[in-house]
Design a protein around this motif. Structure first.
Motif, PDB file in Angstrom:
ATOM      1  N   LEU A 157     -58.920 -57.869  -5.873  1.00  0.00           N
ATOM      2  CA  LEU A 157     -58.610 -59.354  -6.473  1.00  0.00           C
ATOM      3  C   LEU A 157     -59.683 -59.594  -7.726  1.00  0.00           C
ATOM      4  O   LEU A 157     -60.665 -59.976  -6.791  1.00  0.00           O
ATOM      5  CB  LEU A 157     -57.891 -60.117  -5.833  1.00  0.00           C
ATOM      6  CG  LEU A 157     -57.481 -61.669  -6.349  1.00  0.00           C
ATOM      7  CD1 LEU A 157     -56.261 -61.372  -7.241  1.00  0.00           C
ATOM      8  CD2 LEU A 157     -57.105 -62.693  -5.437  1.00  0.00           C
ATOM      9  N   GLN A 197     -55.229 -58.059 -10.597  1.00  0.00           N
ATOM     10  CA  GLN A 197     -55.148 -57.433  -9.471  1.00  0.00           C
ATOM     11  C   GLN A 197     -55.074 -55.959  -9.688  1.00  0.00           C
ATOM     12  O   GLN A 197     -54.472 -55.534 -10.538  1.00  0.00           O
ATOM     13  CB  GLN A 197     -54.227 -58.189  -8.472  1.00  0.00           C
ATOM     14  CG  GLN A 197     -54.467 -57.243  -7.162  1.00  0.00           C
ATOM     15  CD  GLN A 197     -53.420 -57.915  -6.169  1.00  0.00           C
ATOM     16  OE1 GLN A 197     -52.527 -58.659  -6.370  1.00  0.00           O
ATOM     17  NE2 GLN A 197     -53.858 -58.180  -4.882  1.00  0.00           N
ATOM     18  N   ILE A 211     -52.350 -61.717 -12.623  1.00  0.00           N
ATOM     19  CA  ILE A 211     -51.527 -62.884 -11.961  1.00  0.00           C
ATOM     20  C   ILE A 211     -51.139 -64.160 -12.674  1.00  0.00           C
ATOM     21  O   ILE A 211     -50.205 -64.779 -12.043  1.00  0.00           O
ATOM     22  CB  ILE A 211     -52.469 -62.832 -10.558  1.00  0.00           C
ATOM     23  CG1 ILE A 211     -52.452 -61.435 -10.071  1.00  0.00           C
ATOM     24  CG2 ILE A 211     -51.971 -63.622  -9.706  1.00  0.00           C
ATOM     25  CD1 ILE A 211     -53.175 -61.448  -8.693  1.00  0.00           C
ATOM     26  N   ARG A 270     -53.212 -69.316 -11.447  1.00  0.00           N
ATOM     27  CA  ARG A 270     -53.292 -69.827  -9.886  1.00  0.00           C
ATOM     28  C   ARG A 270     -52.828 -68.820  -8.852  1.00  0.00           C
ATOM     29  O   ARG A 270     -51.950 -67.688  -9.293  1.00  0.00           O
ATOM     30  CB  ARG A 270     -52.537 -71.050  -9.878  1.00  0.00           C
ATOM     31  CG  ARG A 270     -52.508 -72.081 -10.719  1.00  0.00           C
ATOM     32  CD  ARG A 270     -53.718 -73.063 -10.104  1.00  0.00           C
ATOM     33  NE  ARG A 270     -54.054 -74.035 -11.032  1.00  0.00           N
ATOM     34  CZ  ARG A 270     -55.242 -73.885 -11.691  1.00  0.00           C
ATOM     35  NH1 ARG A 270     -56.003 -73.166 -11.762  1.00  0.00           N
ATOM     36  NH2 ARG A 270     -55.326 -74.980 -12.671  1.00  0.00           N
ATOM     37  N   THR A 271     -53.573 -68.806  -7.887  1.00  0.00           N
ATOM     38  CA  THR A 271     -53.055 -67.680  -6.763  1.00  0.00           C
ATOM     39  C   THR A 271     -53.240 -68.274  -5.321  1.00  0.00           C
ATOM     40  O   THR A 271     -54.252 -69.185  -5.449  1.00  0.00           O
ATOM     41  CB  THR A 271     -53.886 -66.329  -6.896  1.00  0.00           C
ATOM     42  OG1 THR A 271     -53.503 -65.538  -5.849  1.00  0.00           O
ATOM     43  CG2 THR A 271     -55.424 -66.505  -7.133  1.00  0.00           C
ATOM     44  N   ASP A 272     -52.290 -68.169  -4.431  1.00  0.00           N
ATOM     45  CA  ASP A 272     -52.594 -68.447  -3.324  1.00  0.00           C
ATOM     46  C   ASP A 272     -53.701 -67.748  -2.491  1.00  0.00           C
ATOM     47  O   ASP A 272     -54.080 -68.027  -1.345  1.00  0.00           O
ATOM     48  CB  ASP A 272     -51.222 -68.517  -2.441  1.00  0.00           C
ATOM     49  CG  ASP A 272     -50.182 -69.249  -2.861  1.00  0.00           C
ATOM     50  OD1 ASP A 272     -50.479 -70.368  -3.605  1.00  0.00           O
ATOM     51  OD2 ASP A 272     -49.035 -68.996  -3.082  1.00  0.00           O
ATOM     52  N   ASN A 273     -53.908 -66.388  -2.931  1.00  0.00           N
ATOM     53  CA  ASN A 273     -54.801 -65.603  -2.271  1.00  0.00           C
ATOM     54  C   ASN A 273     -56.200 -65.964  -2.368  1.00  0.00           C
ATOM     55  O   ASN A 273     -56.525 -66.003  -3.537  1.00  0.00           O
ATOM     56  CB  ASN A 273     -54.621 -63.991  -2.674  1.00  0.00           C
ATOM     57  CG  ASN A 273     -55.386 -63.062  -1.867  1.00  0.00           C
ATOM     58  OD1 ASN A 273     -56.362 -63.554  -0.926  1.00  0.00           O
ATOM     59  ND2 ASN A 273     -54.950 -61.776  -2.031  1.00  0.00           N
TER      60      ASN A 273
END
Length: 181
Positions: free
Chosen positions: A53, A74, A84, A87-90
């Motif tokens: 990522l 990614q 992606i 924004r990403t939660d990871n």
């Protein structure tokens, strides 16, 4: 009569923020599209760990109530990038480039300053392993060469290597960016 302000009450600059967000989105889509088009880029992506990522953000990225531009890609199992979004939660980034300010991000993203000069002038910070940084730098350079006219790309990259079938790849790249294929 309402007068337009240059800054919002929270200190953000809406036009510059919008421009940086747009440019990061185009860059993320270009990275994903170039990984589908160019064999050399796929070979460089193969050097990255699976599921890697990678992100590019503007400081302060995570401050509550303060949305700054960002871009995340990614690596997939087919040695390609998947865009992606912003924004990403990871939060387990393998490689993260954080621009120190909105102005620094715009200088680099509009190619007024090369990545090497910007790094030398501390306009961004890098978090991640060197094993990820070197291939991503080469991927970014090859994508910029495909994306930009030679006059601009020569300023943006350290060494300009003309790719084979450049014009065909460039047309495919633009088509993929703007159609989302």
């Amino acid at each position: 009569m309402k007068i337009l302000k240059r800054e919002n009450s929270n200190g953000s600059k809406p036009i510059k923020t919008l421009c940086a967000a747009f440019l990061l989105r185009i860059l993320g889509l270009a990275l994903a599209a170039a990984s589908k088009i160019d064999k050399e880029i796929r070979e460089e992506i193969a050097l990255l760990p699976d599921g890697c990522l990678i992100g590019m953000t503007v400081f302060p990225f995570d401050r509550p109530g303060f949305k700054m531009p960002a871009m995340f890609v990614q690596k997939t199992s087919e040695n390609r990038f998947r865009y992606i979004g912003s924004r990403t939660d990871n939060r387990n980034f393998d490689f993260l480039i954080t621009f120190t300010s909105l102005e620094a991000a715009l200088r680099v993203l509009t190619f007024r300053e090369s990545t090497l000069k910007a790094h030398a002038r501390n306009r961004f910070t890098i978090k991640g392993a060197l094993i990820t940084a070197a291939p991503f730098s080469r991927i970014l350079n090859k994508t910029e060469i495909l994306l930009l006219p030679k006059v601009i790309a020569a300023r943006a990259v350290r060494r300009y290597d003309k790719p084979k079938k450049k014009h065909r790849k460039r047309i495919c790249l633009y088509a993929r960016i703007f159609t989302g294929i």
